[in-house]
Design a protein around this motif. Structure first.
Motif, short mmCIF file in Angstrom:
data_model
loop_
_atom_site.label_atom_id
_atom_site.label_comp_id
_atom_site.label_asym_id
_atom_site.label_seq_id
_atom_site.Cartn_x
_atom_site.Cartn_y
_atom_site.Cartn_z
N VAL A 297 0.84 -1.21 0.00
CA VAL A 297 0.00 0.00 0.00
C VAL A 297 0.87 1.26 0.00
N LEU A 298 1.93 1.25 0.83
CA LEU A 298 2.77 2.45 1.01
C LEU A 298 3.77 2.63 -0.13
N PHE A 299 4.33 1.52 -0.63
CA PHE A 299 5.38 1.59 -1.66
C PHE A 299 5.05 0.59 -2.78
N PRO A 300 4.02 0.91 -3.59
CA PRO A 300 3.48 -0.08 -4.54
C PRO A 300 4.39 -0.38 -5.73
N ASN A 301 5.46 0.37 -5.91
CA ASN A 301 6.28 0.21 -7.13
C ASN A 301 7.67 -0.36 -6.84
N LEU A 302 7.78 -1.22 -5.83
CA LEU A 302 9.08 -1.85 -5.55
C LEU A 302 9.53 -2.68 -6.74
N GLU A 303 10.81 -2.54 -7.12
CA GLU A 303 11.34 -3.37 -8.21
C GLU A 303 11.43 -4.83 -7.79
N ASN A 304 11.77 -5.06 -6.53
CA ASN A 304 11.96 -6.42 -6.03
C ASN A 304 11.17 -6.62 -4.74
N PRO A 305 10.14 -7.48 -4.75
CA PRO A 305 9.33 -7.71 -3.54
C PRO A 305 10.15 -8.24 -2.36
N ASP A 306 11.30 -8.89 -2.64
CA ASP A 306 12.15 -9.40 -1.56
C ASP A 306 12.73 -8.27 -0.71
#
Length: 527
Positions: A297-306
């Motif tokens: 919700v806060l950072f929806p555009n992370l390149e890597n979910p890890d």
């Protein structure tokens, strides 16, 4: 912005200071504790009560690897991975009612020893090798992989170098005597990690603006434990059929998980402790998966979910606090790595080298072999970790579960049939532990590396594959036991009437079952 760019000098100072303090405590403990304490160290002299057993089992299961991996899967799919925590109650119940009474009645220290009493030395020897393989893969390489990813995020370096740094830190602690400090502070560190995750949830919750906002900004599927059968990640049939194979192995037959129950004062305390673990597992979703959902919700555009867990830590916590979290994660990872290396060394040296090849080996020779095995194990683990890193198309959590899913079937089959079916023969057990392990791990290698599902979509879900292997091996055990040679050496286990389960244990389990069934109803009504 990358995670390493958000770290301050104060964070790195806190990390170094924390590790130095641990080493200092290690020295102090080493000088203070001069009395030999090995005699009853393994099972604590059968003195453990239910709180110690429950917390130990949960703490063994809940490590830094799980924090990082659970936040990753929470970010990408929501709470569906909660099945790996909540579905476990059935198999912890199985441990309580079926396995624990038999283990404790047999008065064994290890589970290979129990199988040795059931089927003979040949099975115990095979289980020693099986344990070596599983420790190398499940406890050492996967922990190094998760830890390597953490160091990679902190220092922005290649994974192989991250893994080397982690092993060097572990070796440094061992040489400095500081690992004894980690053992003494492990409970404190686990409480700190749990506290950090709780703080992340609270701070993230407030920053998002409450439950209504979270639900409105996440897909509805994020709040379902069972997803449709055409879901590419976790179809409900795969979880329903596949997880039990892993669940039986992990909760009922893995030495690291069952060890504290074996050290119980009596059966009732062991059963109450296992029940307590079942209650504690309810917390896993809130503490470890929800931070990933909040990160989505806060950072929806992370390149890597890890990176979800460390992104939350670096973005929501002040400088210094981030350093403390990193230090605790690294120290706890080092503890797990060293414990795995120690277990690997002990099993090979005592159960293979001494028992089978050199019963007359001197203490000096045993120590030398133990050190050689530790070094060789560390080198093998590096290559296994790099192999795990080359798996395509899976995030960190799925890598963990798929690797474990291909380890589990032979052990689950042998223990279930060995404990529950008296006609199971030694030949059937040994064949399953040899051919079954080659088959299971072989299919895993084909699935994960040779013909990866990312490129070859004909594969079924890895949990279903684990289930199919389990069924195939079960049929083989039945056929070999019924039509193969009968055992000539009788089992040394006396199949007496098992001790009755107390009414208190029954009522507590009834309450837990009602709560868990209710949770599954609550989290499957979103369409």
């Amino acid at each position: 912005m990358q995670i390493y760019e958000l770290l301050t000098t104060l964070d790195f100072i806190v990390v170094i200071a924390y590790l130095i303090v641990l080493i200092a405590i290690g020295y102090w403990v080493s000088f203070k504790d001069k009395q030999p304490t090995e005699d009853n160290l393994f099972l604590a002299g059968n003195s453990l009560g239910w709180p110690s057993i429950g917390l130990t089992m949960w703490g063994t299961n809940v490590g830094p690897s799980m924090l990082i991996a659970s936040a990753s899967i929470g970010y990408t799919t929501g709470i569906v991975a909660g099945n790996f925590a909540w579905y476990a109650f059935i198999f912890i119940f199985l441990l309580t009612i079926v396995f624990a009474p038999r283990y404790l009645q047999a008065k064994v220290q290890t589970l290979p020893e129990y199988m040795g009493k059931r089927f003979g030395d040949s099975t115990q020897n095979l289980l020693a090798w099986y344990t070596i393989v599983t420790v190398l893969i499940s406890w050492l390489s996967l922990t190094l992989f998760a830890g390597g990813i953490l160091i990679q995020q902190i220092l922005n370096i290649p994974l192989w170098l991250s893994v080397l740094i982690l092993l060097m830190i572990a070796a440094f602690f061992t040489i400095a005597g500081g690992l004894k400090a980690i053992a003494y502070t492990n409970v404190f560190q686990m409480l700190l990690l749990i506290g950090v995750s709780l703080a992340l949830v609270v701070v993230g919750w407030q920053k998002v603006g409450g439950m209504d906002v979270i639900i409105s900004q996440t897909p509805k599927s994020y709040w379902n434990l069972f997803l449709p059968n055409d879901d590419p990640n976790y179809p409900w049939v795969a979880i329903l059929l596949g997880y039990p194979v892993m669940g039986v192995w992990f909760w009922c037959t893995d030495q690291s998980m069952v060890q504290s129950v074996l050290g119980a004062k009596n059966l009732k305390q062991g059963q109450l402790g296992a029940n307590f673990t079942g209650w504690l597992k309810i917390l896993d979703v809130a503490l470890f998966i929800i931070p990933g959902v909040l990160c989505f919700v806060l950072f929806p555009n992370l390149e890597n979910p890890d990176h979800a867990y460390m992104t939350m830590v670096t973005q929501l916590f002040p400088a210094g606090m981030t350093g403390l979290v990193m230090a605790v994660l690294i120290a706890a990872l080092v503890s797990t790595i060293d414990s795995a290396l120690n277990a690997l060394s002990t099993v090979f040296t005592m159960d293979v080298y001494v028992k089978k090849y050199k019963p007359e080996a001197s203490q000096k020779s045993i120590i030398r072999i133990g050190r050689i095995v530790t070094v060789v194990g560390a080198v093998i683990a590096i290559f296994l970790t790099l192999a795990i890193d080359s798996i395509k198309g899976l995030n960190l959590f799925d890598v963990f579960q798929s690797v474990l899913g291909f380890i589990a079937p032979p052990m689950s089959v042998v223990f279930l049939f060995g404990v529950l079916w008296k006609k199971t023969s030694t030949k059937a057990a040994n064949f399953t532990l040899t051919f079954g392990t080659i088959l299971s791990i072989g299919v895993g290698i084909l699935y994960l590396w040779v013909f990866p599902k990312a490129d070859y979509p004909f594969w079924p879900h890895f949990l279903l594959l684990s289930f199919y292997i389990f069924i195939f091996l079960s049929i083989l055990v039945i056929l070999i036991s019924l039509f193969g040679p009968r055992d000539t050496i009788p089992s040394s286990l006396v199949y007496q009437k098992i001790s009755k389960t107390s009414s208190q244990v029954k009522w507590l389990w009834a309450a837990l079952i009602v709560v868990m069934v209710a949770m599954y109803f609550i989290f499957n009504g979103h369409s």
